[in-house]
Write a protein that holds these residues in place. Structure first.
Motif, mmCIF file in Angstrom:
data_model
loop_
_atom_site.group_PDB
_atom_site.id
_atom_site.type_symbol
_atom_site.label_atom_id
_atom_site.label_comp_id
_atom_site.label_asym_id
_atom_site.label_seq_id
_atom_site.Cartn_x
_atom_site.Cartn_y
_atom_site.Cartn_z
ATOM 1 N N PRO A 20 -6.215 9.389 -5.773
ATOM 2 C CA PRO A 20 -7.196 8.355 -5.418
ATOM 3 C C PRO A 20 -7.771 7.646 -6.653
ATOM 4 N N ALA A 21 -7.922 8.383 -7.754
ATOM 5 C CA ALA A 21 -8.437 7.747 -8.975
ATOM 6 C C ALA A 21 -7.467 6.672 -9.457
ATOM 7 N N THR A 22 -6.184 6.959 -9.398
ATOM 8 C CA THR A 22 -5.179 5.987 -9.825
ATOM 9 C C THR A 22 -5.156 4.786 -8.898
ATOM 10 N N LEU A 23 -5.289 5.031 -7.598
ATOM 11 C CA LEU A 23 -5.322 3.904 -6.656
ATOM 12 C C LEU A 23 -6.506 2.982 -6.941
ATOM 13 N N LEU A 24 -7.642 3.564 -7.319
ATOM 14 C CA LEU A 24 -8.819 2.753 -7.642
ATOM 15 C C LEU A 24 -8.669 2.030 -8.987
ATOM 16 N N GLY A 43 0.822 -1.209 0.000
ATOM 17 C CA GLY A 43 0.000 0.000 0.000
ATOM 18 C C GLY A 43 0.855 1.257 0.000
ATOM 19 N N ALA A 44 1.928 1.244 0.794
ATOM 20 C CA ALA A 44 2.848 2.380 0.821
ATOM 21 C C ALA A 44 3.515 2.559 -0.538
ATOM 22 N N ASP A 45 3.909 1.445 -1.170
ATOM 23 C CA ASP A 45 4.486 1.514 -2.523
ATOM 24 C C ASP A 45 3.502 2.151 -3.490
ATOM 25 N N ALA A 46 2.237 1.730 -3.419
ATOM 26 C CA ALA A 46 1.214 2.230 -4.339
ATOM 27 C C ALA A 46 0.970 3.725 -4.134
ATOM 28 N N ILE A 47 0.896 4.156 -2.897
ATOM 29 C CA ILE A 47 0.664 5.584 -2.621
ATOM 30 C C ILE A 47 1.825 6.414 -3.144
ATOM 31 N N ALA A 48 3.051 5.993 -2.864
ATOM 32 C CA ALA A 48 4.217 6.740 -3.338
ATOM 33 C C ALA A 48 4.254 6.781 -4.861
ATOM 34 N N ALA A 49 3.927 5.662 -5.516
ATOM 35 C CA ALA A 49 3.936 5.621 -6.986
ATOM 36 C C ALA A 49 2.867 6.552 -7.560
ATOM 37 N N CYS A 50 1.675 6.529 -6.979
ATOM 38 C CA CYS A 50 0.587 7.379 -7.481
ATOM 39 C C CYS A 50 0.911 8.858 -7.317
ATOM 40 N N VAL A 51 1.437 9.226 -6.166
ATOM 41 C CA VAL A 51 1.782 10.634 -5.927
ATOM 42 C C VAL A 51 2.897 11.071 -6.870
ATOM 43 N N ALA A 52 3.915 10.226 -7.041
ATOM 44 C CA ALA A 52 5.030 10.579 -7.931
ATOM 45 C C ALA A 52 4.549 10.767 -9.364
ATOM 46 N N ALA A 53 3.758 9.838 -9.864
ATOM 47 C CA ALA A 53 3.268 9.938 -11.242
ATOM 48 C C ALA A 53 2.362 11.153 -11.407
ATOM 49 N N TRP A 54 1.507 11.409 -10.427
ATOM 50 C CA TRP A 54 0.617 12.565 -10.491
ATOM 51 C C TRP A 54 1.412 13.867 -10.496
ATOM 52 N N ALA A 55 2.407 13.966 -9.611
ATOM 53 C CA ALA A 55 3.186 15.204 -9.492
ATOM 54 C C ALA A 55 3.931 15.527 -10.786
ATOM 55 N N VAL A 56 4.423 14.505 -11.462
ATOM 56 C CA VAL A 56 5.184 14.739 -12.688
ATOM 57 C C VAL A 56 4.268 14.939 -13.893
ATOM 58 N N SER A 57 3.141 14.260 -13.921
ATOM 59 C CA SER A 57 2.266 14.362 -15.093
ATOM 60 C C SER A 57 1.339 15.577 -15.050
#
Length: 193
Positions: free
Chosen positions: A108-112, A77-91
């Motif tokens: 949250p959309a990416t996590l879902l 879950g921690a991996d997923a949150i960090a990945a989603c935030v990183a991708a969102w921040a750059v994109s």
């Protein structure tokens, strides 16, 4: 690279990304200015470089041994949150530039959506060769892939319906753009130190 990974070969993901970008740009140099190319490679870069740093800073080192099912799930879950935030921040800056919109609920959309996307891609990768070998399976495979796509569309529609879930700012002027680029550059330099 995937075949090498299947045979426990070590490889550098950054090198694979660079090779993919070089080949694509050698074939079609105009891709460099298209949002699909920019978003794809920026997201991959963020997953390779930024996500592991965010993960360690926010949640500590990953639990790769997994003392319990709970610790494995928490680590993933921690991996997923960090990945989603990183991708969102750059994109997000790229999306703002091309589409004039920022998805404020992108994380949250990416996590879902990620489990559905992973299932769709995995199933399609199996269905294609199976359909070539056993042609009668193509209709059933198409139904399953279409159903997964409908779930993704339902998630996207639900997120889009949330009030203030996206932001459409006025286009930035050259000075604002330059300031943002300088801030990102300064942050990258500081992160290297």
């Amino acid at each position: 690279f995937a075949l090498g990974l299947a045979f426990a070969r070590r490889w550098d993901g950054r090198a694979a990304t660079a090779v993919a970008a070089i080949v694509l740009l050698a074939i079609a140099p105009g891709e460099a200015t298209r949002p699909g190319f920019q978003l794809s490679f920026a997201a991959v870069f963020s997953l390779q470089e930024l996500a592991p740093r965010l993960r360690r800073r926010w949640f500590g080192e990953p639990d790769r041994l997994g003392a319990s099912t709970r610790s494995i799930l928490a680590s993933r879950g921690a991996d997923a949150i960090a990945a989603c935030v990183a991708a969102w921040a750059v994109s997000t800056p790229i999306a703002l530039h091309h589409f004039g919109m920022a998805a404020l609920l992108g994380v949250p959309a990416t996590l879902l959506a990620t489990p559905i996307v992973a299932a769709t891609v995995s199933f399609a990768a199996l269905a294609m060769p199976l359909g070539a070998i056993v042609p009668g399976t193509a209709a059933a495979s198409g139904f399953i892939i279409s159903s997964l796509g409908s779930v993704l569309l339902a998630i996207a529609d639900s997120i889009a319906a949330v009030p203030h879930g996206s932001w459409r700012p006025a286009p930035p002027g050259p000075a604002a753009t330059l300031l943002v680029l300088l801030a990102v550059f300064a942050w990258l330099v500081a992160a290297r130190r």
